[in-house]
Design a protein around this motif. Structure first.
Motif, PDB file in Angstrom:
ATOM      1  N   ALA A 151      40.564  81.016  60.499  1.00  0.00           N
ATOM      2  CA  ALA A 151      40.674  81.699  62.320  1.00  0.00           C
ATOM      3  C   ALA A 151      42.818  81.751  62.876  1.00  0.00           C
ATOM      4  O   ALA A 151      42.713  82.034  63.713  1.00  0.00           O
ATOM      5  CB  ALA A 151      40.057  80.260  63.159  1.00  0.00           C
ATOM      6  N   ILE A 152      43.587  81.424  61.522  1.00  0.00           N
ATOM      7  CA  ILE A 152      45.234  81.961  61.770  1.00  0.00           C
ATOM      8  C   ILE A 152      45.574  82.714  60.640  1.00  0.00           C
ATOM      9  O   ILE A 152      47.085  83.238  61.151  1.00  0.00           O
ATOM     10  CB  ILE A 152      45.465  79.902  61.921  1.00  0.00           C
TER      11      ILE A 152
ATOM     12  N   SER B  59      38.889  86.980  69.182  1.00  0.00           N
ATOM     13  CA  SER B  59      38.013  86.215  68.608  1.00  0.00           C
ATOM     14  C   SER B  59      36.770  86.100  69.019  1.00  0.00           C
ATOM     15  O   SER B  59      36.660  86.120  70.271  1.00  0.00           O
ATOM     16  CB  SER B  59      38.283  84.346  68.438  1.00  0.00           C
TER      17      SER B  59
ATOM     18  N   SER C  64      43.088  82.419  69.617  1.00  0.00           N
ATOM     19  CA  SER C  64      42.075  82.964  70.841  1.00  0.00           C
ATOM     20  C   SER C  64      41.031  82.459  70.165  1.00  0.00           C
ATOM     21  O   SER C  64      39.635  82.158  71.148  1.00  0.00           O
ATOM     22  CB  SER C  64      41.729  84.878  70.224  1.00  0.00           C
ATOM     23  N   THR C  65      41.259  82.077  69.126  1.00  0.00           N
ATOM     24  CA  THR C  65      39.918  80.879  68.217  1.00  0.00           C
ATOM     25  C   THR C  65      39.582  79.250  69.666  1.00  0.00           C
ATOM     26  O   THR C  65      38.556  79.629  69.450  1.00  0.00           O
ATOM     27  CB  THR C  65      39.442  80.761  67.401  1.00  0.00           C
TER      28      THR C  65
ATOM     29  N   ASP D 134      46.053  84.871  67.220  1.00  0.00           N
ATOM     30  CA  ASP D 134      44.744  84.308  66.701  1.00  0.00           C
ATOM     31  C   ASP D 134      44.531  82.729  66.506  1.00  0.00           C
ATOM     32  O   ASP D 134      43.587  82.605  67.220  1.00  0.00           O
ATOM     33  CB  ASP D 134      45.682  84.815  64.910  1.00  0.00           C
ATOM     34  N   ALA D 135      45.025  81.744  66.716  1.00  0.00           N
ATOM     35  CA  ALA D 135      45.089  80.679  66.284  1.00  0.00           C
ATOM     36  C   ALA D 135      44.035  80.564  68.303  1.00  0.00           C
ATOM     37  O   ALA D 135      42.937  79.419  68.452  1.00  0.00           O
ATOM     38  CB  ALA D 135      45.644  79.419  65.807  1.00  0.00           C
TER      39      ALA D 135
HETATM   40 MG    MG Z   1      41.630  83.256  65.247  1.00  0.00          MG
END
Ligand code: MG
Ligand code: AMP
Length: 332
Positions: A170-171, A240, A287-288, A284-285
């Motif tokens: 996820a990152i 995400s 949005s998850t 990225d992190a």
């Molecule tokens: Mg992510």
């Protein structure tokens, strides 16, 4: 391109002008089970093959350290290691781990780098999908072995307390994007747009002086909401979504995004969350994390932490979109 419903532009504009006579080059390849693509301004003639190899190498470093799909990667070795063992992490892995632990703490475990066993149980990891979802007892057992608080991390060495399965999927794509942007800068290509599997980062402008415009990824069925177009000028965007990967089981949609606090795939009604941030790894992190938190908690988090986020919600009435205050400040 369709007409944009709104555009997002950065508050800071860099003064670097594009070189005269530059043209846009495009390079592409495969990585992390998906595609990468870079566009950049460069002279008409130069050693493109050398740059292509440098980019591919940069991504191989990320995969060799952080892919649970590679049996020899550092993360796979960590995941197999016995209890109470300490592992020196290479610098890139350590950088990603530091961000992962911060987002895990801030989101109170909605984002969790130790969700690997749960991800595997629900069929989204290297072992693949079983014939049915895990019985309650099995995912409860996995929950007792996971949890970012079980990790001991001194900034360089990471403890395997026993049974922890790290998953940085996820990152890591976002980090890969940041690494490619740094690689292009090192090679003197400061005006570029980088993508790995839908996560994007842009710097500078195109030869015609226009920024690198991109449209935010939306669930296909939500096209009625219109297009959000971003000038990626010193900005990244990561998305995400529960619709991006998953399967139907007994009429229920099992998303690849797991709520590590309950051990089951999310069912928050959020179809996707896109985050705009200077660093793609952070986008990225986050949005998850926001996808797991859901609309109410996620919006409260975005407000508190100044995160620029676009939430797309699906309910009985149809589709709605919500912009966090930090994103509203960038929207025209
Ligand atoms: Mg992510
Ligand atoms: P992304 O598309 O960036 O949201 O990443 C989704 C991937 O991250 C999944 O396919 C899993 O491998 C992993 N994952 C799922 N849920 C979580 C979570 N809550 N925290 C961290 N990683 C997760």
């Amino acid at each position: 391109m369709n007409l944009a419903r709104r555009v997002i532009v950065p508050l800071d504009v860099s003064p670097i002008a594009p070189a005269l006579g530059a043209v846009v080059h495009t390079l592409e390849g495969g990585t992390m089970g998906t595609r990468w693509c870079v566009k950049f301004n460069g002279p008409r003639q130069f050693d493109v093959a050398r740059l292509h190899a440098a980019i591919q190498l940069e991504l191989e470093v990320v995969v060799g350290q952080m892919s649970p799909w590679e049996a020899d990667s550092d993360i796979s070795r960590y995941n197999r290691a016995g209890p109470s063992s300490w592992h020196a992490l290479p610098p890139e892995f350590a950088q990603v781990m530091a961000c992962a632990m911060r987002v895990a703490a801030d989101s109170r475990g909605a984002f969790d780098p130790t969700a690997g066993e749960l991800v595997n149980l629900w069929g989204f990891g290297p072992p693949g999908r079983g014939s049915s979802p895990p019985p309650q007892g099995v995912s409860d057992d996995a929950l007792t072995r996971s949890g970012w608080q079980r990790l001991c991390w001194d900034g360089g060495k990471l403890l395997q307390p026993g049974g922890v399965q790290l998953d940085l999927s996820a990152i890591a794509k976002g980090f890969g994007v940041d690494q490619l942007a740094r690689c292009l800068n090192r090679h003197g290509f400061e005006h570029h747009l980088v993508e790995v599997g839908g996560e994007l980062r842009g710097t500078g402008v195109r030869p015609d002086g226009q920024p690198w415009w991109v449209d935010v990824q939306m669930p296909p069925a939500a096209h009625g909401l219109g297009v959000t177009r971003i000038a990626l000028h010193g900005l990244s965007v990561a998305t995400s979504g529960d619709y991006l990967r998953g399967y139907f089981d007994d009429g229920a949609w099992r998303s690849h995004t797991i709520d590590p606090r309950t051990g089951v795939p999310i069912a928050s009604g959020l179809a996707s969350v896109s985050v705009v941030h200077a660093q793609c790894m952070e986008a990225d992190a986050l949005s998850t994390a926001l996808t797991v938190l859901g609309v109410d908690e996620g919006m409260a988090f975005a407000r508190e932490h100044g995160v620029a986020a676009l939430f797309i919600r699906r309910d009985a009435e149809g589709w709605t979109e919500l912009l966090s205050p930090a994103l509203q400040a960038l929207a025209q």
